[in-house]
Structure formats: C-alpha cells, structure tokens
Design an enzyme around this catalytic site. Structure first.
Site, PDB file in Angstrom:
ATOM      1  N   GLU A  76      26.465 -14.982 -19.905  1.00 25.45           N
ATOM      2  CA  GLU A  76      26.975 -13.834 -19.229  1.00 25.45           C
ATOM      3  C   GLU A  76      25.873 -13.346 -18.252  1.00 25.45           C
ATOM      4  O   GLU A  76      24.794 -13.092 -18.715  1.00 25.45           O
ATOM      5  CB  GLU A  76      27.485 -12.822 -20.092  1.00 25.45           C
ATOM      6  CG  GLU A  76      28.096 -11.718 -19.545  1.00 25.45           C
ATOM      7  CD  GLU A  76      28.930 -10.780 -20.377  1.00 25.45           C
ATOM      8  OE1 GLU A  76      29.151 -11.152 -21.614  1.00 25.45           O
ATOM      9  OE2 GLU A  76      28.853  -9.493 -20.007  1.00 25.45           O
ATOM     10  N   LYS A 255      31.225  -5.405 -28.880  1.00 31.66           N
ATOM     11  CA  LYS A 255      31.006  -6.429 -28.293  1.00 31.66           C
ATOM     12  C   LYS A 255      29.710  -6.637 -27.271  1.00 31.66           C
ATOM     13  O   LYS A 255      28.844  -7.572 -27.296  1.00 31.66           O
ATOM     14  CB  LYS A 255      32.194  -6.825 -27.305  1.00 31.66           C
ATOM     15  CG  LYS A 255      32.206  -8.357 -26.760  1.00 31.66           C
ATOM     16  CD  LYS A 255      31.495  -8.219 -25.313  1.00 31.66           C
ATOM     17  CE  LYS A 255      31.524  -9.934 -24.755  1.00 31.66           C
ATOM     18  NZ  LYS A 255      31.050  -9.949 -23.404  1.00 31.66           N
ATOM     19  N   ASP A 271      23.246 -19.015 -36.886  1.00 36.05           N
ATOM     20  CA  ASP A 271      24.666 -19.116 -36.852  1.00 36.05           C
ATOM     21  C   ASP A 271      25.240 -17.850 -36.229  1.00 36.05           C
ATOM     22  O   ASP A 271      25.401 -16.760 -36.882  1.00 36.05           O
ATOM     23  CB  ASP A 271      25.028 -19.221 -38.398  1.00 36.05           C
ATOM     24  CG  ASP A 271      26.534 -19.320 -38.576  1.00 36.05           C
ATOM     25  OD1 ASP A 271      27.246 -19.273 -37.734  1.00 36.05           O
ATOM     26  OD2 ASP A 271      27.048 -19.859 -39.619  1.00 36.05           O
ATOM     27  N   HIS A 368      27.680  -6.185 -12.221  1.00 37.34           N
ATOM     28  CA  HIS A 368      28.207  -7.663 -12.456  1.00 37.34           C
ATOM     29  C   HIS A 368      28.574  -8.354 -11.406  1.00 37.34           C
ATOM     30  O   HIS A 368      28.146  -9.414 -11.327  1.00 37.34           O
ATOM     31  CB  HIS A 368      29.401  -7.128 -13.589  1.00 37.34           C
ATOM     32  CG  HIS A 368      28.932  -7.030 -14.851  1.00 37.34           C
ATOM     33  ND1 HIS A 368      30.033  -7.253 -15.860  1.00 37.34           N
ATOM     34  CD2 HIS A 368      28.187  -6.567 -15.340  1.00 37.34           C
ATOM     35  CE1 HIS A 368      29.587  -6.978 -17.148  1.00 37.34           C
ATOM     36  NE2 HIS A 368      28.329  -6.620 -16.885  1.00 37.34           N
TER      37      HIS A 368
END
Ligand code: MEV
Length: 419
Positions: A76, A255, A271, A368
C-alpha cells in the site's frame, strides 16, 4: 490451468517450467534470484518462487527514548509515508512510550469422554506432564522461558475437559514449540484419564500479550489545512469515539492500525494472520467490535493510547531463515520479541494518528492519489526520468486514470520534456 497431478513432487525448476507450459506465464514473474527460489522451496510446499512485496523504512520513530527506523513490507503506497509522518510529529514531543508483557503463549487440549469430577485429578497431573515435555522446552528454559502453569476446566457447552498450558516462549515465535508440547501431552493424558484428545493446539488469542503504546502531544502542534490545532485535536477525539461505538467505522480504523503492525510483522518474518486474528478478537472482547485505540484531550494535550495483543518473535520461523527478515531485524538493532511487540504497537498507534489526522482535515485521497500517480506513471511505461513529469501532469489535471497517465506520457515525449 491443468498442472500435472504430481506437481508438488516435481523439483522447483520443473514446477516453474510446468506453470509456464500450462499457462504461458513467464516464471520469472515469481522471482529469479536462485537462492531465494531455493529458499521458497524449503519454506512452502509446491513452491514456484517468491513475490516481491516492497519493503521501505519508516524513519524517525522514538520509542521509550530510543530512536528507531522501522522496516515495513507493504503493497500500500501510503503506509510508510504515514508512519514516518506520525513518527516525526510524536518524536518532537518525547516520542512514544510502549511496553509489552512477558511472552506467554497458551495452548489448549480438549479431552472427551471424561467426567467433570476428573478436573482435580487431571490438575494433579501437572508435574508429571511438565516433566514429560521438559526435553521439548529445554532450549526455551535455558533462555529463561518454558512451562509456566496448567489450568484444567470443564466446558459445559461441549462437555469437554480443557487443559490449558501457559508457556513463556521468550523471543521465539513459539508456534512449533508450543504445538509440539501440546501434541506430546496427548498420550500421557489419554493413558491417565481414559479420555480421548479431540485436539491439541496453541491459541492465537494471545490474551496475555497485551501490549500498549501511548503518545502525548500539545494540541497546537496538530494545526493543518488552515484548521487550528485545538479543533483538529477535538475532531481526533471524536474520530476515536466513533470507532469505539460504530463497528462499521471500527473495522477501518483498526485496519489502519494493522497497516503498520502487519507490515512490520511481514518485514520481520512474523505470522501476520496470527497477529491480525488476535487483534480483531481483542477488538470484540466485550461483544461489540470496537476501535483498538483511543484519543483523549487532557487540558491542551492530545493523549493517544493503543492496547492490543501482539505476539511476535525474533527467533525461529521465517525470521530465522529469510535473509530479508534477518536484515529487517538487524536494522532494528536485533530486538527481543517483547521489544519488537512494543515497536509494533507504537507503529500501529502512529499509523492510526496519521490516518485520523488526514481523515478529519483534508481527507486521505489527495495524499493517496499523489502516491498512486507514481504507479500509474510506471504502468504507462514512464521510466524513472519521466515519472515525476507524468505525476505532475496527473496532479495538475486531477485525473488519476491509466488513460490519463498514458496521454501525459505521450505528450511529454512529444514535447521532449522528460527530465
Ligand atoms: C487505509 O489503508 C487505512 C485508512 O482507511 C485507515 C482509517 O480509515 O483510519 C486510512
């Protein structure tokens, strides 16, 4: 695609050739570095190579007074920029404080065919069971970890006996060690109780790995986009309240936190799914899914707080074998597992601060799209000397599409203005 049935039994170069033959895909897309191709083959079954996720470094973190530049692996565009931005603001106000507890991992064994009245008898087996698995935990014990305790309960919903073992895994990821311990307890438990073990496995809940990070900033430092710092701080507090009360928002809020934590977990060979599962379980611990962080105003200071389970290790697993994860850990100064968890928590809080700051002021899209424009320029075929010009044209026109990037490149080339 029609790969041969014995695909997984082929040598890795044969698998790559089989994929090319069956699909026409160039196997070089799955990496071409011989040593890493070989490493993929020992890391996973039926490997054909590896994928190149970008790794970048978020600079300028200060955590518990120590400076860190933090390697993050992510696809991202904005994650590393956001982390560095937050690191900078927080560093000017003494940095993050972060702490992680003793690294206790638990495992559970579910036993059927036993009566609830056997709970005390099974509890009484602890010393014997501990002795039975001591060889498996010898190395961990030498480093100060190992078996800590055992609890036996009857679970009325399933009518099973649950034996929970707590193990201090020190700096290890510990999954293999704990699972081996759990499975080796199967035989002695079955022979002592005449019950049958349904399953024996570690828990990713990581309930005892609650890690916290905090920050404290003068509200005036938050001024941006023509909005006074106190007003930005008020909006941040409101944003964190929204995430605590509305699950629809909490998911995206969390998130954003995980953007930093998972990227650090991936960079260091941890992990990521285990870390994420634990985070989301904790977020819904009271039956409602809530934001993991909280921002409050104390006088004229914005206080940020993040608490969540973070079970990461710095030895064993991929960290012990993958050159990129060993290098990432070296960049961090070879931290202990607890130190890495504390760093991850600070990065998560910083990531959250940067996202909320953008959301309550100018929004996230302008930043973004600026970063996305670089990808569009690359995809349009611009080389490194042309990319800045293509990005400039896209920004000027506010049009971030593939076509716009292709048109911009054609125009730049025809004008001969590529730098
Ligand atoms: C994007 O990856 C993450 C954000 O959506 C997080 C958030 O909304 O808090 C910006």
């Amino acid at each position: 695609m029609g790969l041969p049935r014995r695909f997984r039994r082929l040598q890795i170069d044969e698998r790559r050739a089989a994929v090319e033959q069956a699909s026409g895909v160039d196997s070089a897309a799955f990496g071409s570095e011989p040593r890493l191709i070989d490493l993929s083959d020992v890391m996973v079954e039926a490997a054909v190579g590896y994928t190149a996720i970008p790794i970048g470094i978020a600079t300028g973190f200060v955590i518990n007074g120590t400076p860190y530049d933090v390697p993050l692996a992510t696809e991202e565009p904005s994650v590393i920029a956001a982390a560095s931005f937050a690191a900078g603001i927080v560093a000017r106000s003494a940095g993050f404080r972060a702490t992680a507890p003793e690294p206790i991992t638990t495992g559970q064994i579910y036993l059927e065919g036993c009566d609830p009245s056997q709970v005390p008898t099974i509890t009484g087996l602890e010393e014997e069971l501990r002795h039975h698995v001591a060889p498996l935990l010898e190395r961990m014990a030498r480093r100060g970890g190992g078996w800590r305790s055992m609890e036996v309960t009857h679970q009325s919903e399933t009518d099973l006996i649950r034996i929970q073992v707590r193990i201090d895994v020190r700096d290890a990821m510990g999954a293999n060690a704990v699972n081996s311990v759990m499975e080796s307890l199967r035989a002695p438990l079955e022979s002592s109780t005449r019950g049958r073990v349904v399953m024996a496995i570690l828990s990713n809940e990581a309930a005892e790995r609650l890690t916290t990070a905090t920050l404290s900033l003068p509200a005036e430092r938050l001024a941006r986009a023509g909005i006074a710092g106190a007003e930005v701080a008020r909006r941040l507090v409101l944003a964190s309240e929204i995430a605590r009360t509305d699950p629809a928002r909490a998911v995206t809020h969390n998130k954003g936190i995980m953007n930093g934590i998972s990227a650090l977990a991936l960079a260091t060979g941890n992990d990521t799914r285990a870390v994420e599962a634990a985070a989301h379980t904790y977020a819904s611990r009271d039956g409602v899914y809530r934001g993991l962080s909280r921002f409050t105003l104390e006088g004229d200071r914005l206080e940020g707080h993040l608490e969540m389970p973070i079970a990461v290790g710095t030895v064993g697993g991929a960290a012990g074998i993958h050159p990129a994860s060993s290098a990432a850990l070296s960049l961090l100064g070879k931290p202990s597992g607890r130190e890495l968890a504390a760093i991850a928590c600070a990065v998560g809080l910083g990531q959250n601060l940067a996202a909320l700051l953008a959301l309550v002021t100018e929004g996230i899209q302008s930043g973004h799209m600026r970063l996305h424009a670089h990808r569009l320029a690359w995809a349009a075929g611009a080389d490194s000397s042309e990319r800045a010009d293509v990005v400039g044209v896209l920004e000027e026109r506010g049009n971030y599409s593939r076509e716009a990037a292709r048109d911009a490149l054609t125009e730049i080339r025809s004008r001969g203005t590529g730098r």
